[in-house]
Design a protein around this motif. Structure first.
Motif, PDB file in Angstrom:
ATOM      1  N   UNK A 167     -13.763  -1.544   2.880  1.00  0.00           N
ATOM      2  CA  UNK A 167     -14.728  -2.621   3.145  1.00  0.00           C
ATOM      3  C   UNK A 167     -16.116  -2.094   3.488  1.00  0.00           C
ATOM      4  N   UNK A 168     -16.197  -0.918   4.095  1.00  0.00           N
ATOM      5  CA  UNK A 168     -17.486  -0.425   4.584  1.00  0.00           C
ATOM      6  C   UNK A 168     -18.154   0.583   3.659  1.00  0.00           C
ATOM      7  N   UNK A 169     -17.351   1.293   2.865  1.00  0.00           N
ATOM      8  CA  UNK A 169     -17.895   2.344   1.993  1.00  0.00           C
ATOM      9  C   UNK A 169     -17.294   2.227   0.594  1.00  0.00           C
ATOM     10  N   UNK A 170     -17.710   1.205  -0.161  1.00  0.00           N
ATOM     11  CA  UNK A 170     -17.092   0.981  -1.474  1.00  0.00           C
ATOM     12  C   UNK A 170     -17.276   2.136  -2.450  1.00  0.00           C
ATOM     13  N   UNK A 171     -18.437   2.789  -2.449  1.00  0.00           N
ATOM     14  CA  UNK A 171     -18.650   3.892  -3.388  1.00  0.00           C
ATOM     15  C   UNK A 171     -17.725   5.062  -3.074  1.00  0.00           C
ATOM     16  N   UNK A 172     -17.587   5.382  -1.802  1.00  0.00           N
ATOM     17  CA  UNK A 172     -16.675   6.463  -1.425  1.00  0.00           C
ATOM     18  C   UNK A 172     -15.224   6.082  -1.701  1.00  0.00           C
ATOM     19  N   UNK A 173     -14.907   4.809  -1.542  1.00  0.00           N
ATOM     20  CA  UNK A 173     -13.549   4.358  -1.849  1.00  0.00           C
ATOM     21  C   UNK A 173     -13.240   4.549  -3.332  1.00  0.00           C
ATOM     22  N   UNK A 174     -14.198   4.253  -4.187  1.00  0.00           N
ATOM     23  CA  UNK A 174     -13.978   4.482  -5.621  1.00  0.00           C
ATOM     24  C   UNK A 174     -13.813   5.968  -5.916  1.00  0.00           C
ATOM     25  N   UNK A 175     -14.560   6.807  -5.238  1.00  0.00           N
ATOM     26  CA  UNK A 175     -14.375   8.249  -5.430  1.00  0.00           C
ATOM     27  C   UNK A 175     -12.961   8.669  -5.045  1.00  0.00           C
ATOM     28  N   UNK A 176     -12.493   8.155  -3.925  1.00  0.00           N
ATOM     29  CA  UNK A 176     -11.143   8.497  -3.475  1.00  0.00           C
ATOM     30  C   UNK A 176     -10.095   7.953  -4.435  1.00  0.00           C
ATOM     31  N   UNK A 177     -10.294   6.735  -4.909  1.00  0.00           N
ATOM     32  CA  UNK A 177      -9.328   6.147  -5.835  1.00  0.00           C
ATOM     33  C   UNK A 177      -9.286   6.899  -7.158  1.00  0.00           C
ATOM     34  N   UNK A 178     -10.423   7.362  -7.621  1.00  0.00           N
ATOM     35  CA  UNK A 178     -10.431   8.167  -8.845  1.00  0.00           C
ATOM     36  C   UNK A 178      -9.651   9.463  -8.635  1.00  0.00           C
ATOM     37  N   UNK A 179      -9.803  10.049  -7.465  1.00  0.00           N
ATOM     38  CA  UNK A 179      -9.101  11.290  -7.159  1.00  0.00           C
ATOM     39  C   UNK A 179      -7.596  11.064  -7.067  1.00  0.00           C
ATOM     40  N   UNK A 180      -7.185  10.039  -6.325  1.00  0.00           N
ATOM     41  CA  UNK A 180      -5.748   9.812  -6.155  1.00  0.00           C
ATOM     42  C   UNK A 180      -5.104   9.319  -7.451  1.00  0.00           C
ATOM     43  N   UNK A 181      -5.842   8.554  -8.236  1.00  0.00           N
ATOM     44  CA  UNK A 181      -5.311   8.117  -9.532  1.00  0.00           C
ATOM     45  C   UNK A 181      -5.073   9.314 -10.442  1.00  0.00           C
ATOM     46  N   UNK A 182      -6.003  10.232 -10.456  1.00  0.00           N
ATOM     47  CA  UNK A 182      -5.837  11.444 -11.262  1.00  0.00           C
ATOM     48  C   UNK A 182      -4.638  12.255 -10.784  1.00  0.00           C
ATOM     49  N   UNK A 183      -4.440  12.295  -9.466  1.00  0.00           N
ATOM     50  CA  UNK A 183      -3.274  13.013  -8.931  1.00  0.00           C
ATOM     51  C   UNK A 183      -1.983  12.380  -9.415  1.00  0.00           C
ATOM     52  N   UNK A 184      -1.893  11.057  -9.348  1.00  0.00           N
ATOM     53  CA  UNK A 184      -0.686  10.363  -9.812  1.00  0.00           C
ATOM     54  C   UNK A 184      -0.427  10.660 -11.280  1.00  0.00           C
ATOM     55  N   UNK A 185      -1.466  10.583 -12.100  1.00  0.00           N
ATOM     56  CA  UNK A 185      -1.316  10.827 -13.536  1.00  0.00           C
ATOM     57  C   UNK A 185      -0.861  12.263 -13.798  1.00  0.00           C
ATOM     58  N   UNK A 186      -1.509  13.221 -13.160  1.00  0.00           N
ATOM     59  CA  UNK A 186      -1.150  14.619 -13.388  1.00  0.00           C
ATOM     60  C   UNK A 186       0.249  14.932 -12.861  1.00  0.00           C
ATOM     61  N   UNK A 187       0.659  14.281 -11.773  1.00  0.00           N
ATOM     62  CA  UNK A 187       1.990  14.494 -11.224  1.00  0.00           C
ATOM     63  C   UNK A 187       3.050  13.934 -12.168  1.00  0.00           C
ATOM     64  N   UNK A 188       2.822  12.778 -12.730  1.00  0.00           N
ATOM     65  CA  UNK A 188       3.759  12.228 -13.700  1.00  0.00           C
ATOM     66  C   UNK A 188       3.828  13.112 -14.952  1.00  0.00           C
ATOM     67  N   UNK A 189       2.693  13.571 -15.418  1.00  0.00           N
ATOM     68  CA  UNK A 189       2.682  14.444 -16.595  1.00  0.00           C
ATOM     69  C   UNK A 189       3.406  15.761 -16.326  1.00  0.00           C
ATOM     70  N   UNK A 190       3.220  16.320 -15.139  1.00  0.00           N
ATOM     71  CA  UNK A 190       3.880  17.583 -14.808  1.00  0.00           C
ATOM     72  C   UNK A 190       5.392  17.414 -14.790  1.00  0.00           C
ATOM     73  N   UNK A 191       5.871  16.293 -14.255  1.00  0.00           N
ATOM     74  CA  UNK A 191       7.307  16.033 -14.262  1.00  0.00           C
ATOM     75  C   UNK A 191       7.828  15.862 -15.687  1.00  0.00           C
ATOM     76  N   UNK A 192       7.067  15.158 -16.511  1.00  0.00           N
ATOM     77  CA  UNK A 192       7.490  14.935 -17.898  1.00  0.00           C
ATOM     78  C   UNK A 192       7.559  16.240 -18.684  1.00  0.00           C
ATOM     79  N   UNK A 193       6.721  17.199 -18.325  1.00  0.00           N
ATOM     80  CA  UNK A 193       6.734  18.480 -19.028  1.00  0.00           C
ATOM     81  C   UNK A 193       8.025  19.240 -18.786  1.00  0.00           C
ATOM     82  N   UNK A 194       8.598  19.133 -17.589  1.00  0.00           N
ATOM     83  CA  UNK A 194       9.843  19.860 -17.308  1.00  0.00           C
ATOM     84  C   UNK A 194      11.076  19.007 -17.624  1.00  0.00           C
ATOM     85  N   UNK A 195      10.866  17.724 -17.902  1.00  0.00           N
ATOM     86  CA  UNK A 195      11.959  16.810 -18.247  1.00  0.00           C
ATOM     87  C   UNK A 195      11.614  16.110 -19.564  1.00  0.00           C
TER      88      UNK A 195
END
Length: 344
Positions: A167-195
């Motif tokens: 609510x107070x820092x929308x631009x920083x929140x978007x930065x954090x969401x971009x970072x965590x979204x990328x982590x989720x995507x890369x984590x799913x891809x890493x699992x798919x590579x070994x499975x």
């Protein structure tokens, strides 16, 4: 997961299944105490992990245990990659502590690499060890899982701090969401590579259910949509908060299945999401499934089946994951309910 169970899930998402089926989300909080083994041993011993999952699959073949052979370290996998402290216990899953107090500290966070950071490399190693054992039993690990980007953000800084920052820092929140979204995507891809047999993704995020309509559209929807744009035959979302704000947008996310709160009536949810999504729910996981008798579980399961009204895109389940302490009588009550429904 048994091959016929995977085929059942595929028929469900196509709307072609004619029987009532059940699936339960099970992981490290439930399986070890149900089998009277140490949670710590279950998590660190690959053979015990495999044998434990095989035991419940063999003893209750009527139930699809979801997502199947999940290497689930409590909530610690993704945040540990950022350096969150992890605490271990004998008879409960690991816990984590957040590492920043305010969103203004975002520059302290470094994008993790699943191949080298935190617990993720150990989990990938475990999946490599599990894969030949599972395949030798004529099964595959069909579905991989990740905590969602908002849940991950809240683990890094605390739920309240994250929501205040939103609510107070929308631009920083978007930065954090971009970072965590990328982590989720890369984590799913890493699992798919070994499975390589993986065909489904499962994302769990309750924090999306804490938002109003405006904030959901601003800070959540597009990030979840990016995750669910990953190629997969089955895309599943878990959010067991009763807030209906996101429900009308679920079809646009591209998901096939939704696990939801026991506090949300099935007809109301169906009206909001339409007929294209499999509804996975929604017996109360604590009041009924842990504390209820077999007859109360049976009655609650029948209520869910009746509320569904015969829609082919329905999978009887808990309104969330299976809680620690859920007894065998609960499984028997659910199995009896689906068997009776399929005889009618």
């Amino acid at each position: 997961m048994l091959p016929e169970q995977w085929n059942t899930l595929k028929r469900l998402i196509r709307g072609e299944e004619t029987k009532v089926n059940t699936a339960l989300i099970v992981d490290s909080p439930w399986i070890p105490p149900f089998l009277n083994i140490s949670t710590a041993e279950y998590l660190k011993n690959p053979t015990l992990h495999f044998q434990s999952n095989m035991k419940i699959i063999r003893e209750y073949p009527e139930i699809i245990f979801f997502p199947g052979f999940w290497v689930e370290m409590g909530m610690a996998a993704e945040p540990s990659g950022y350096g969150t402290p992890v605490e271990y216990y004998d008879n409960q899953p690991p816990t984590i502590k957040h590492i920043i107090e305010d969103i203004s500290e975002i520059d302290r966070l470094k994008q993790p690499n699943p191949a080298r950071d935190g617990l993720m490399p150990d989990i990938l190693k475990r999946y490599k060890e599990l894969r030949p054992l599972v395949r030798a039993e004529g099964m595959d690990i069909n579905i991989i899982a990740a905590r969602g980007p908002m849940t991950l953000a809240s683990h890094l800084m605390g739920v309240t701090n994250f929501l205040v920052g939103l609510k107070t820092e929308p631009e920083l929140t978007h930065r954090l969401m971009k970072m965590t979204t990328e982590t989720v995507i890369q984590w799913l891809k890493a699992q798919a590579e070994v499975l390589p047999e993986v065909q489904g993704i499962f994302v769990l995020d309750d924090i999306m259910g804490f938002l109003c309509d405006e904030d959901y559209l601003e800070f959540a929807h597009d990030y979840f949509k990016e995750i669910f744009s990953l190629p997969a035959e089955l895309k599943v979302l878990h959010n067991d908060t009763p807030n209906p704000v996101s429900f009308k947008y679920l079809t646009d996310l591209g998901i096939d299945m939704f696990n939801f709160s026991h506090q949300v009536p099935i007809p109301d949810l169906r009206q909001l999401v339409g007929d294209k999504i499999v509804l996975m729910g929604n017996i109360s996981p604590l009041d009924i499934m842990v504390n209820g008798s077999e007859e109360e579980v049976y009655a609650a399961a029948n209520t869910c089946i009746q509320q569904n009204g015969g829609n082919p895109r329905f999978l009887l389940s808990a309104g969330g994951g299976v809680s620690m302490g859920t007894p065998e009588s609960t499984l028997k009550g659910i199995i009896r309910a689906i068997n009776d429904a399929n005889r009618e």
